[in-house]
Design a protein around this motif. Structure first.
Motif, PDB file in Angstrom:
ATOM      1  N   LYS A 178       0.835  -1.211   0.000  1.00 26.91           N
ATOM      2  CA  LYS A 178       0.000   0.000   0.000  1.00 26.91           C
ATOM      3  C   LYS A 178       0.864   1.253   0.000  1.00 26.91           C
ATOM      4  N   ALA A 179       1.943   1.239   0.766  1.00 27.60           N
ATOM      5  CA  ALA A 179       2.833   2.404   0.810  1.00 27.60           C
ATOM      6  C   ALA A 179       3.487   2.642  -0.554  1.00 27.60           C
ATOM      7  N   ARG A 180       3.887   1.569  -1.222  1.00 27.30           N
ATOM      8  CA  ARG A 180       4.509   1.725  -2.548  1.00 27.30           C
ATOM      9  C   ARG A 180       3.499   2.219  -3.583  1.00 27.30           C
ATOM     10  N   VAL A 198       9.824   4.283 -20.091  1.00 26.79           N
ATOM     11  CA  VAL A 198       9.106   3.051 -20.409  1.00 26.79           C
ATOM     12  C   VAL A 198       9.440   1.972 -19.388  1.00 26.79           C
ATOM     13  N   ASP A 199       8.407   1.352 -18.873  1.00 25.93           N
ATOM     14  CA  ASP A 199       8.523   0.220 -17.962  1.00 25.93           C
ATOM     15  C   ASP A 199       7.934  -0.992 -18.677  1.00 25.93           C
ATOM     16  N   TRP A 201       3.310 -11.995  -7.417  1.00 27.92           N
ATOM     17  CA  TRP A 201       3.924 -10.882  -8.134  1.00 27.92           C
ATOM     18  C   TRP A 201       3.045  -9.633  -8.128  1.00 27.92           C
ATOM     19  N   MET A 202       1.790  -9.761  -7.750  1.00 26.22           N
ATOM     20  CA  MET A 202       0.837  -8.687  -8.000  1.00 26.22           C
ATOM     21  C   MET A 202       1.113  -7.404  -7.222  1.00 26.22           C
ATOM     22  N   GLU A 207       1.763  -1.578  -8.245  1.00 29.82           N
ATOM     23  CA  GLU A 207       2.575  -0.368  -8.164  1.00 29.82           C
ATOM     24  C   GLU A 207       2.925   0.140  -9.554  1.00 29.82           C
ATOM     25  N   ARG A 208       3.270  -0.769 -10.451  1.00 26.27           N
ATOM     26  CA  ARG A 208       3.700  -0.368 -11.795  1.00 26.27           C
ATOM     27  C   ARG A 208       2.536   0.182 -12.626  1.00 26.27           C
TER      28      ARG A 208
END
Length: 371
Positions: A95-97, A152-153, A200-201, A206-207
């Motif tokens: 949540k912080a991220r 880009v990510d 992984w979620m 975050e992403r």
């Protein structure tokens, strides 16, 4: 972030009780041991550390028997409905991220950012032994976006097939019991009692949050989106109406979540206001309906499409040999140009969106059925 409604429980009707009776009984000791040891069939384990395995299995059994889902917790703290409630450290950190990513997204001085999602399950690090065509098209889009000055990510979902211990666990359908039971980010995982770890979620949430625009490039597998992509899509349900405060339902208390929903739920759209593009490809069938499904999903979440040129469904080597599919893509310069064009359209949409010149036309239309 839109906070959930805070209508008092006294104003709500008595919530319906959850219906039960589907789940099988818990494993007994012998069945648990057999299932646990199934992951250690390599003879090296038995040769090197049989006693250690027995000790670890005993600990795992006690964790399972005690339903020890989140062994590391801390108090929720200020800003939550119940500050003294013990929340999972994994959830609080995620949540912080996400909150930090949202701040970067909203910062007008921050660089524009695009998330490129490779939906194929294939890469050369596992059984297929070859990269996917989707991966190649991602690189085409990446080049165009980079030239436009956009960070880009790249999210390569094929890593769930090639990375050790990496998982996207399936959605458990909490939203269908009551929307407030579906927390954002998802609190169903990790579940250490059930060995449902390595999820992984939290990183993926975050992403997505940090991106000003998203482009999904994916093949069609059997008329549908590939399983890693579909797993991610299902787990993103919490970003569309999900509850940002698990203390309001005391974790997974279904009756409390039902009461909150019946009191009037706001269905906050945590990812609305981003642009999107799509490139769906196949070789036999299913491209149109897969692209349509992805478009409808992103539209519903409040994303803004980057125009018709950014919503592609194309065949590459229609009914041709799989063995020659990369050579077919080499020859299909029109598809390559269209993928680059979709990325260019996305870059323009991101720029216009951040400048305030592109807005969701129906943003102020009140939905009579917001679910």
């Amino acid at each position: 972030m839109t906070p959930p409604p805070t209508a008092p429980h006294t104003d709500t009707p008595t919530p319906p009780q959850p219906r039960t009776g589907q789940a099988p009984p818990a494993l007994d000791r012998a069945a648990f041991r057999e299932r646990f040891l199934a992951d250690f069939q390599d003879p090296r384990f038995a040769q090197e550390a049989p006693q250690a395995l027995d000790q670890i299995e005993t600990i795992a059994w006690h964790n399972y028997d005690d339903n020890r889902k989140a062994p590391r917790t801390r108090k929720a703290g200020p800003g939550y409905a119940n500050p003294d409630y013990d929340l999972s450290v994994d959830w609080l950190d995620a949540k912080a991220r996400i909150d930090a990513a949202r701040e970067r997204w909203a910062d007008v001085a921050a660089p524009s950012r695009a998330l490129l999602v490779c939906g194929s399950a294939r890469n050369d690090g596992t059984c297929p032994g070859e990269i996917s065509k989707s991966w190649r098209m991602v690189q085409m889009a990446r080049e165009v976006l980079g030239e436009a000055g956009i960070d880009v990510d790249v999210l390569d979902l094929s890593r769930v097939t090639s990375d050790y211990g990496r998982h996207i666990h399936p959605c458990k359908g909490c939203v269908s019991t009551a929307m407030p039971l579906c927390h954002f980010p998802c609190s169903c995982y990790p579940n250490h009692a059930m060995r449902q770890t390595g999820d992984w979620m939290n990183e993926i949430y975050e992403r997505w949050t940090a991106a000003h625009g998203v482009m999904i490039i994916t093949p069609v597998y059997w008329y549908q989106a590939p399983s890693p992509l579909k797993l991610m899509i299902d787990r993103l349900v919490c970003a569309d109406g999900g509850n940002p405060d698990p203390t309001s339902t005391h974790g997974k208390k279904a009756t409390e979540a039902k009461a909150l929903e019946l009191a009037g739920w706001g269905y906050p759209k945590h990812l609305a206001g981003r642009a999107y593009a799509l490139a769906v490809h196949g070789d036999v069938a299913g491209i149109e309906m897969t692209r349509r499904g992805l478009s409808d999903w992103l539209d519903w979440m409040g994303f803004i499409d980057a125009g018709p040129a950014a919503r592609l469904d194309r065949y590459i080597g229609y009914y041709e040999s799989y063995a020659d599919s990369h050579a077919t893509l080499d020859r299909d310069t029109a598809v390559q140009a269209e993928v680059r064009g979709a990325a260019q359209a996305l870059s323009v949409a991101i720029t216009e969106l951040r400048a305030g010149r592109l807005q969701q036309p129906d943003a102020n239309v009140k939905r009579p059925r917001p679910k």
